[in-house]
Design an enzyme around this catalytic site. Sequence first.
Site, PDB file in Angstrom:
ATOM      1  N   GLN A 199       0.876  -1.171   0.000  1.00 36.39           N
ATOM      2  CA  GLN A 199       0.000   0.000   0.000  1.00 36.39           C
ATOM      3  C   GLN A 199       0.916   1.224   0.000  1.00 36.39           C
ATOM      4  OE1 GLN A 199      -3.188   0.866  -0.393  1.00 36.39           O
ATOM      5  NE2 GLN A 199      -2.462   2.971  -0.139  1.00 36.39           N
ATOM      6  N   GLY A 328     -10.645   0.212   1.761  1.00 32.03           N
ATOM      7  CA  GLY A 328     -11.720  -0.399   1.005  1.00 32.03           C
ATOM      8  C   GLY A 328     -11.211  -0.756  -0.380  1.00 32.03           C
ATOM      9  N   GLY A 329     -10.551   0.224  -0.976  1.00 28.53           N
ATOM     10  CA  GLY A 329      -9.978   0.000  -2.291  1.00 28.53           C
ATOM     11  C   GLY A 329      -8.813   0.940  -2.505  1.00 28.53           C
ATOM     12  N   MET A 330      -7.953   0.561  -3.439  1.00 35.03           N
ATOM     13  CA  MET A 330      -6.824   1.418  -3.803  1.00 35.03           C
ATOM     14  C   MET A 330      -6.685   1.368  -5.318  1.00 35.03           C
ATOM     15  SD  MET A 330      -4.421   3.482  -2.935  1.00 35.03           S
ATOM     16  CE  MET A 330      -3.512   4.273  -4.254  1.00 35.03           C
ATOM     17  N   ASN A 332      -4.769   1.357  -7.769  1.00 37.14           N
ATOM     18  CA  ASN A 332      -3.524   1.068  -8.485  1.00 37.14           C
ATOM     19  C   ASN A 332      -3.839   0.878  -9.968  1.00 37.14           C
ATOM     20  OD1 ASN A 332      -1.960   1.169  -6.078  1.00 37.14           O
ATOM     21  ND2 ASN A 332      -2.834  -0.805  -5.521  1.00 37.14           N
ATOM     22  N   HIS A 355     -15.874   3.856  -7.544  1.00 39.11           N
ATOM     23  CA  HIS A 355     -14.949   4.850  -7.002  1.00 39.11           C
ATOM     24  C   HIS A 355     -13.519   4.609  -7.510  1.00 39.11           C
ATOM     25  CE1 HIS A 355     -13.457   7.639  -3.830  1.00 39.11           C
ATOM     26  NE2 HIS A 355     -12.387   6.864  -3.932  1.00 39.11           N
ATOM     27  N   TYR A 443     -13.113  13.928   0.614  1.00 40.91           N
ATOM     28  CA  TYR A 443     -14.113  13.158  -0.123  1.00 40.91           C
ATOM     29  C   TYR A 443     -15.445  13.904  -0.186  1.00 40.91           C
ATOM     30  CZ  TYR A 443     -11.079   9.054   0.414  1.00 40.91           C
ATOM     31  OH  TYR A 443     -10.034   8.170   0.352  1.00 40.91           O
ATOM     32  N   ARG A 614      -9.643  -3.254   7.938  1.00 42.25           N
ATOM     33  CA  ARG A 614      -9.985  -2.068   7.135  1.00 42.25           C
ATOM     34  C   ARG A 614     -10.163  -0.862   8.048  1.00 42.25           C
ATOM     35  NH1 ARG A 614     -15.239  -1.680   3.153  1.00 42.25           N
ATOM     36  NH2 ARG A 614     -14.886   0.488   2.477  1.00 42.25           N
ATOM     37  N   LYS A 616     -11.366   2.053   7.742  1.00 40.04           N
ATOM     38  CA  LYS A 616     -12.660   2.731   7.773  1.00 40.04           C
ATOM     39  C   LYS A 616     -13.558   2.199   8.898  1.00 40.04           C
ATOM     40  CE  LYS A 616     -16.909   3.264   5.237  1.00 40.04           C
ATOM     41  NZ  LYS A 616     -17.661   3.125   4.012  1.00 40.04           N
TER      42      LYS A 616
END
Length: 662
Positions: A199, A328-330, A332, A355, A443, A614, A616
């Site tokens: 990450q 949650g997501g990245m 890349n 997203h 955000y 996670r 979040k």
Amino acid sequence: MKLPDLSSLTLLTLLGCIPWLFACSSGSGQTRPASPATGSAAAQAPASGTAGTPPATPAGPQRDVHSFSHPDEVQVDHLQWTATVDFNQRKLIGRASLRITNKTGADRLWLDTRDLDIQKVTLGSGASGNNPASPAGNTEALFTLGEPVEFLGRSLSIQIKPDTQWVHIDYSTRPEAAALQWLDPEQTASKTDPFLLTQSEAILARTWIPLQDTPGVRFTYDATVRVPAKLMAVMSAENPMKKSADGVYRFRMPQRIPSYLMALGVGNLEFRPLGPNSGVYAEPNVVEQAAWEFADTPKMIAAAEKLYGPYRWGRYDLLVLPPSFPYGGMENPRLTFVTPTVLARDRSLVSLIAHELAHSWSGNLVTNATWNDFWLNEGFTDYFERRIMESLYGKEYADMLWVLGRQDFETIVTDLGPQSPDTHLFQNLAGRDPDFGMNDIAYEKGSFFLKTIEQVVGRERFDKFLRTYFESHLFQSMDTRGFLEYLNANLLKGDEASRVQIDAWVFGPGIPANAYQPRAAAFDKVDQVLAAYKQGTAPAQLDTKGWSTQHWLHFLRNLPQPLDTQKMTDLDQAFHFTQSGNSEILNEWLLKAIANRYEPAYPALENFLTGMGRRKFLRPLYTALAKTPDGMEMALRIYRKARPGYHSVSRGTVDEILGWRG
Ligand code: BES
Ligand code: ZN
């Protein structure tokens, strides 16, 4: 409604604690002391640009206060990376060959590193070909590692010659490298093989590759990665789809990317196609479920292209990671990294894919120049995400996302304080770790700013503007000032600028008076049910037929507070929240359970906190627990068990919440 089971959340098995060190001990290869002018990147902060005032530099991008690099003098434009992934030692051992452009005849290349052991640096003048170990790199160079600076690491300054074109750095990472998470087989879904994930955003690429680790510099890359023969390696690049026989994988990334988009995943992976240009990688026992959950990805790509122009990265694939993945997501490039906590078995959490896909335009094509401009990445992406969702699932659906987003916006402003400079869109993160300074403001305030502009100028003009904005800044970085100039020059006319109130949004605190007020017709029935509940209707009698995840989230967020044990029990018996396999619903319910000391949910709380990493979810749950002495006691007990399974960015956040000292 039948809530799915929790099978996608694998319980993390507990490992020995890996200490996470901010400060690094002295490295090898020190040839002379750090130059005083560059001892601290924070000391290079521009004199202007404090929160609340626009950056005062008349032209050009703001200097990145989170990097030791000097790309205005020498710039890296290509990386050839060779590495062996050693699971036993928890190290990457390899060589980073950097092709540079020396713009000013400088005699030094300044790079960012953190916790890297540098063995040797060599220089080359001609092209090194495809093999970075070619004789082109046979002149040893003097190099200096600067003093460690908290979370920024150490500068690496390398003496170069006027004709130097290639700089080769032989190095290895340390087991505690903050970007890397080394997972034992028990921490994965299939439990048979180890896993490595990276990450890099925001400033963690420097913990596994020596680079100019600033979003203002872009480069292409090639990589050769050697992994244990049974495993597959994937990167933010052209990917293999099949396992290689010898464990060697070659990658090519022909589009220029900033360092925070460098990514590597290694594990027992399989690939399933989702469409002609997209597919999903996951462990064997997750891949079918993931392919079902994310089946709409090709439609999302088509919708995004229709909105804001062609997808410019070739393929768009997903990698589902083990549950400890901290986000949650990245986004890349070519390979979005995704948490398994969105595998809800009903496709109800796929806005996350919208997203991360949207970042292929906002963020990856047009990139925040520094972390102070982070809202240009995330605010645009949240707006774009909701537009993709609207295209696929209709306005009613997107309206629900806007209403939930507005609630998040109000919550973060209340939490930070309505006058706090941290609620400005343009941030001043000098001296702070950008990884911990990033919250919902970028955000939600960001997306509501764009939605407010859309309301003022109309959707048609706004869409045309955004499309042109992306197309005219492809593969470039953008700072706040640059965007505002572009906005004023290309969109706002007459009194529109004053109606938008740019300064209040970008350089002022809280929620500006003209902020878009979303309404979701779909939530009317939820509001009616809430009203009936407040007037005494028993939960079992409430009409919740056909509710989606978003309806339930709205319901849970707007329940009266406090709720006594009987009321919590009745709700739980009627709707089985404690058993929910939907991570978002479970998270909301567990927050209620903590606030109301609803003990029957505590085992599920413990499972959730030890079963995934996670941030979040970890952040609000641990924060809620830490509010009372017995909650804190429970939090510390759970955290002692869970901490070794969390990624360093999650550990950093929870350490701070709980005042953890080990
Ligand atoms: N780029 C972010 C993740 C990130 C932000 C990593 C800051 C490091 C520093 C990613 O696109 C993101 O926003 N992920 C969200 C999900 C999204 C649906 C809001 C997340 O992880 O929760
Ligand atoms: Zn994002």
